[in-house]
Design a protein around this motif. Structure first.
Motif, PDB file in Angstrom:
ATOM      1  N   GLY A 369       0.785  -1.226   0.000  1.00 41.03           N
ATOM      2  CA  GLY A 369       0.000   0.000   0.000  1.00 41.03           C
ATOM      3  C   GLY A 369       0.823   1.285   0.000  1.00 41.03           C
ATOM      4  O   GLY A 369       0.272   2.376  -0.126  1.00 41.03           O
ATOM      5  N   LEU A 370       2.148   1.163   0.097  1.00 41.92           N
ATOM      6  CA  LEU A 370       2.972   2.385   0.104  1.00 41.92           C
ATOM      7  C   LEU A 370       2.830   3.174  -1.201  1.00 41.92           C
ATOM      8  O   LEU A 370       2.801   4.403  -1.198  1.00 41.92           O
ATOM      9  N   ASP A 371       2.741   2.422  -2.306  1.00 41.52           N
ATOM     10  CA  ASP A 371       2.592   3.101  -3.594  1.00 41.52           C
ATOM     11  C   ASP A 371       1.296   3.897  -3.667  1.00 41.52           C
ATOM     12  O   ASP A 371       1.254   4.972  -4.258  1.00 41.52           O
ATOM     13  N   LEU A 372       0.251   3.347  -3.071  1.00 42.06           N
ATOM     14  CA  LEU A 372      -1.030   4.056  -3.053  1.00 42.06           C
ATOM     15  C   LEU A 372      -0.881   5.375  -2.303  1.00 42.06           C
ATOM     16  O   LEU A 372      -1.432   6.399  -2.707  1.00 42.06           O
ATOM     17  N   LEU A 373      -0.108   5.331  -1.226  1.00 43.71           N
ATOM     18  CA  LEU A 373       0.119   6.548  -0.448  1.00 43.71           C
ATOM     19  C   LEU A 373       0.915   7.570  -1.274  1.00 43.71           C
ATOM     20  O   LEU A 373       0.596   8.763  -1.291  1.00 43.71           O
ATOM     21  N   ARG A 374       1.940   7.094  -1.959  1.00 42.23           N
ATOM     22  CA  ARG A 374       2.752   8.003  -2.781  1.00 42.23           C
ATOM     23  C   ARG A 374       1.878   8.684  -3.835  1.00 42.23           C
ATOM     24  O   ARG A 374       1.975   9.900  -4.051  1.00 42.23           O
ATOM     25  N   GLN A 375       1.049   7.882  -4.491  1.00 42.26           N
ATOM     26  CA  GLN A 375       0.169   8.449  -5.512  1.00 42.26           C
ATOM     27  C   GLN A 375      -0.768   9.484  -4.914  1.00 42.26           C
ATOM     28  O   GLN A 375      -0.984  10.551  -5.486  1.00 42.26           O
ATOM     29  N   ALA A 376      -1.327   9.161  -3.746  1.00 44.41           N
ATOM     30  CA  ALA A 376      -2.273  10.074  -3.108  1.00 44.41           C
ATOM     31  C   ALA A 376      -1.602  11.400  -2.760  1.00 44.41           C
ATOM     32  O   ALA A 376      -2.193  12.472  -2.908  1.00 44.41           O
ATOM     33  N   LEU A 377      -0.343  11.326  -2.305  1.00 42.07           N
ATOM     34  CA  LEU A 377       0.381  12.548  -1.952  1.00 42.07           C
ATOM     35  C   LEU A 377       0.594  13.423  -3.181  1.00 42.07           C
ATOM     36  O   LEU A 377       0.364  14.636  -3.151  1.00 42.07           O
ATOM     37  N   LEU A 378       1.032  12.796  -4.279  1.00 45.29           N
ATOM     38  CA  LEU A 378       1.289  13.557  -5.495  1.00 45.29           C
ATOM     39  C   LEU A 378      -0.002  14.164  -6.038  1.00 45.29           C
ATOM     40  O   LEU A 378      -0.022  15.300  -6.509  1.00 45.29           O
ATOM     41  N   GLN A 379      -1.063  13.389  -5.938  1.00 45.06           N
ATOM     42  CA  GLN A 379      -2.355  13.860  -6.432  1.00 45.06           C
ATOM     43  C   GLN A 379      -2.834  15.056  -5.617  1.00 45.06           C
ATOM     44  O   GLN A 379      -3.381  16.009  -6.145  1.00 45.06           O
ATOM     45  N   GLN A 380      -2.573  14.989  -4.324  1.00 40.81           N
ATOM     46  CA  GLN A 380      -3.013  16.041  -3.418  1.00 40.81           C
ATOM     47  C   GLN A 380      -2.449  17.411  -3.792  1.00 40.81           C
ATOM     48  O   GLN A 380      -3.109  18.421  -3.642  1.00 40.81           O
ATOM     49  N   VAL A 381      -1.208  17.453  -4.308  1.00 35.06           N
ATOM     50  CA  VAL A 381      -0.626  18.747  -4.662  1.00 35.06           C
ATOM     51  C   VAL A 381      -0.742  19.041  -6.152  1.00 35.06           C
ATOM     52  O   VAL A 381      -0.179  20.016  -6.650  1.00 35.06           O
ATOM     53  N   GLY A 382      -1.456  18.199  -6.884  1.00 39.78           N
ATOM     54  CA  GLY A 382      -1.726  18.511  -8.291  1.00 39.78           C
ATOM     55  C   GLY A 382      -0.608  18.149  -9.252  1.00 39.78           C
ATOM     56  O   GLY A 382      -0.516  18.701 -10.348  1.00 39.78           O
ATOM     57  N   TRP A 383       0.246  17.221  -8.850  1.00 42.48           N
ATOM     58  CA  TRP A 383       1.327  16.790  -9.741  1.00 42.48           C
ATOM     59  C   TRP A 383       0.757  15.974 -10.891  1.00 42.48           C
ATOM     60  O   TRP A 383      -0.027  15.061 -10.696  1.00 42.48           O
ATOM     61  N   GLN A 384       1.147  16.322 -12.126  1.00 37.08           N
ATOM     62  CA  GLN A 384       0.544  15.658 -13.268  1.00 37.08           C
ATOM     63  C   GLN A 384       1.451  14.619 -13.909  1.00 37.08           C
ATOM     64  O   GLN A 384       1.130  14.079 -14.960  1.00 37.08           O
ATOM     65  N   GLY A 385       2.584  14.387 -13.271  1.00 38.40           N
ATOM     66  CA  GLY A 385       3.334  13.210 -13.626  1.00 38.40           C
ATOM     67  C   GLY A 385       4.213  13.263 -14.853  1.00 38.40           C
ATOM     68  O   GLY A 385       4.502  12.264 -15.455  1.00 38.40           O
ATOM     69  N   GLU A 386       4.654  14.438 -15.261  1.00 39.03           N
ATOM     70  CA  GLU A 386       5.645  14.489 -16.334  1.00 39.03           C
ATOM     71  C   GLU A 386       6.624  15.583 -15.952  1.00 39.03           C
ATOM     72  O   GLU A 386       6.224  16.672 -15.580  1.00 39.03           O
ATOM     73  N   SER A 387       7.892  15.279 -16.071  1.00 41.78           N
ATOM     74  CA  SER A 387       8.838  16.317 -15.667  1.00 41.78           C
ATOM     75  C   SER A 387       9.584  16.896 -16.866  1.00 41.78           C
ATOM     76  O   SER A 387      10.318  17.862 -16.740  1.00 41.78           O
ATOM     77  N   GLU A 388       9.372  16.320 -18.044  1.00 41.45           N
ATOM     78  CA  GLU A 388      10.018  16.889 -19.234  1.00 41.45           C
ATOM     79  C   GLU A 388       9.266  18.151 -19.655  1.00 41.45           C
ATOM     80  O   GLU A 388       8.050  18.230 -19.542  1.00 41.45           O
ATOM     81  N   GLY A 389      10.004  19.113 -20.155  1.00 40.99           N
ATOM     82  CA  GLY A 389       9.371  20.319 -20.694  1.00 40.99           C
ATOM     83  C   GLY A 389       8.838  21.275 -19.656  1.00 40.99           C
ATOM     84  O   GLY A 389       8.113  22.200 -19.985  1.00 40.99           O
ATOM     85  N   LEU A 390       9.199  21.072 -18.401  1.00 44.01           N
ATOM     86  CA  LEU A 390       8.718  21.996 -17.367  1.00 44.01           C
ATOM     87  C   LEU A 390       9.758  23.078 -17.094  1.00 44.01           C
ATOM     88  O   LEU A 390      10.913  22.956 -17.473  1.00 44.01           O
ATOM     89  N   PHE A 391       9.306  24.119 -16.413  1.00 46.76           N
ATOM     90  CA  PHE A 391      10.208  25.197 -16.012  1.00 46.76           C
ATOM     91  C   PHE A 391      10.275  25.253 -14.501  1.00 46.76           C
ATOM     92  O   PHE A 391       9.247  25.252 -13.838  1.00 46.76           O
ATOM     93  N   LEU A 392      11.485  25.326 -13.980  1.00 44.69           N
ATOM     94  CA  LEU A 392      11.686  25.357 -12.535  1.00 44.69           C
ATOM     95  C   LEU A 392      11.352  26.761 -12.026  1.00 44.69           C
ATOM     96  O   LEU A 392      12.210  27.475 -11.562  1.00 44.69           O
TER      97      LEU A 392
END
Ligand code: GDP
Ligand code: ZN
Length: 457
Positions: A369-392
């Motif tokens: 279930g750790l993966d479920l927690l990781r996904q939930a955390l990322l979802q909570q802050v609106g992470w859309q799951g791609e890091s290419e083409g982003l600006f820091l």
């Protein structure tokens, strides 16, 4: 008085190293280079192997002297780099030597500031220098380099260019008032404006996602003793290939951890570790951490699945800021034989003990279930799951983009007979965008940005 005096600083990190660098920037540095090398004349951009000598002619060290003649240098001025042996004492002696020859100590970020003022970098690029140095993950470093090479700035320039084209159209109409009827249709001003809005939204989204990678998210871990907070923290950290940091001063129990999820830094604070301590030193850390609780993005409320919420947990929950997002974690499912699951409060068949929006059943011990927690955390802050083409991006960039977006929205509300207002909104949108690259920036903004750099950069 010279308002651009020669500046000097040790450019390498404090401590010992194989090589240490003292850097100088200023006007007309060739004579200084000659003195430092005991009378030799360095060729621009050619490494000169030489003794370094002080004003009395005593040899302090030997190494490489690099001389960059203006404007072909990082700062756009003459630059000298002394690459000596990387010991703190010898580097201090080299630095003192430079100061005796008339340089003054550089302020934090002053080299980069000069590069900006001499148009070697725009402001967004200058900021990315600091971001690259501070990068805490590989994806953050990659994005910082992209910004440093001007990819973010180009994106902003493209928006500004489109805006200018549209403004010229509008201003031309203002000069010939009799033609303004139907102008917005005729020149397809609103079509062009719509296109701009779409472009800007795209950049804004890339910047917001990138800002997540830069700033990360703050998570507080809440729960009674023995529910498994430390175990969960270790489980999350242990699986990570990325850097795991124990922050100093938290010796009894790990109170803080930093992990990264898909490149997003996640700062986790165990609030129970905080409450239990009587230690004075730790108390100081606690106060600092309590501020962090105020800034938390998410609270993980950990409960032993078999016990539910007790009074201790209830008391901690009551102290959390109102409106803080909560994820309820039911731990130790290996003892109850349940399967790992993640359900939202509304639809779930797991009983929620709190008003958390998400309930996750897991086992810190087995890792189920750790993966479920990781996904939930990322979802909570609106992470859309791609890091290419982003600006820091930084907060100030996001704010400027949002401001520009708002002005474009205002412009699109203008009627045909409000062309002057239309033009004004476009002008304000352009100012907001220009702030990002520094073409329209107040001096105090520059002061704030560069003062956060380290010395020697
Ligand atoms: P904390 O006080 O909330 O930090 O709890 P700890 O992480 O120190 O764990 C308390 C006890 O529960 C320890 O003996 C752990 O080994 C145990 N524990 C923690 N998580 C689990 C779990 O998922 N399953 C089982 N069976 N035991 C666990
Ligand atoms: Zn603990």
């Amino acid at each position: 008085m010279d308002n651009n005096p020669t500046i000097a600083a040790i450019a390498t990190a404090p401590g010992r190293g194989g090589v240490g660098v003292v850097r100088l920037s200023g006007k007309n540095l060739l004579p200084m280079a000659q003195k430092l090398s005991g009378g030799k004349t360095p060729q621009p951009r050619k490494a000169l192997y030489t003794d370094f000598v002080d004003v009395e002619g005593t040899v302090i060290d030997n190494g490489l002297l690099l001389y960059f003649a203006a404007p072909a240098s990082f700062t756009g001025e003459d630059v000298i780099e002394l690459q000596g042996h990387g010991g703190p004492v010898v580097l201090q002696m080299l630095l003192q030597c430079c100061l005796q020859l008339g340089a003054r100590l550089a302020e934090p970020g002053e080299f980069t500031k000069r590069a900006f003022l001499n148009n070697k970098l725009d402001l967004a690029q200058a900021e990315s220098v600091a971001d690259l140095i501070d990068a805490s993950s590989q994806s953050a470093a990659r994005m910082a380099v992209r910004s440093l090479k001007g990819v973010f700035s180009q994106e902003i320039h493209r928006l500004v260019d489109d805006l200018i084209t549209l403004r010229m159209l509008v201003e031309a109409t203002l000069d010939f008032p009799e033609e303004d009827i139907d102008f917005l249709q005729a020149a397809d001003a609103s079509g062009k404006l719509d296109h701009l809005c779409i472009q800007l939204d795209k950049v804004l989204r890339q910047a917001q996602q990138g800002a997540l990678l830069r700033e990360g998210m703050n998570v507080v871990l809440v729960g009674a003793p023995n529910v498994g907070k430390s175990s969960l923290l270790n489980a999350l950290a242990g699986d990570e290939v990325a850097i795991v940091t124990d922050i100093a001063g938290t010796t009894r129990d790990t109170v803080r951890e930093q992990i990264t999820l898909e490149g997003v830094p996640v700062h986790i604070i165990d609030t129970a570790g905080l409450r239990e301590t009587e230690d004075v030193v730790e108390r100081i850390g606690i106060e600092r951490s309590q501020q962090a609780v105020q800034q938390a993005d998410v609270a993980l409320v950990l409960v032993d699945q078999r016990e539910g919420i007790n009074t201790t947990t209830a008391a901690i929950l009551a102290q959390l800021p109102a409106g803080l997002h909560k994820i309820e974690v039911h731990n130790k499912i290996d003892l109850t034989g349940e399967a790992a699951s993640s359900v939202s409060r509304e639809t779930g068949d797991l009983v929620a003990f709190t008003d958390a929006s998400q309930v996750i059943a897991l086992s810190a011990k087995t890792g189920a279930g750790l993966d479920l927690l990781r996904q939930a955390l990322l979802q909570q802050v609106g992470w859309q799951g791609e890091s290419e083409g982003l600006f820091l991006a930084r907060t100030r960039h996001i704010q400027a983009l949002e401001m520009a977006r708002e002005e474009l929205a205002n412009a699109s509300l203008c009627q045909n007979n409000q062309i002057e207002l239309f033009a004004e909104h476009l002008r304000l949108a352009q100012n907001a965008l220009n702030e990002i690259t520094g073409e329209f920036s107040a001096d105090d903004l520059l002061g704030v940005i560069f003062s956060r750099f380290c010395i020697g950069k």
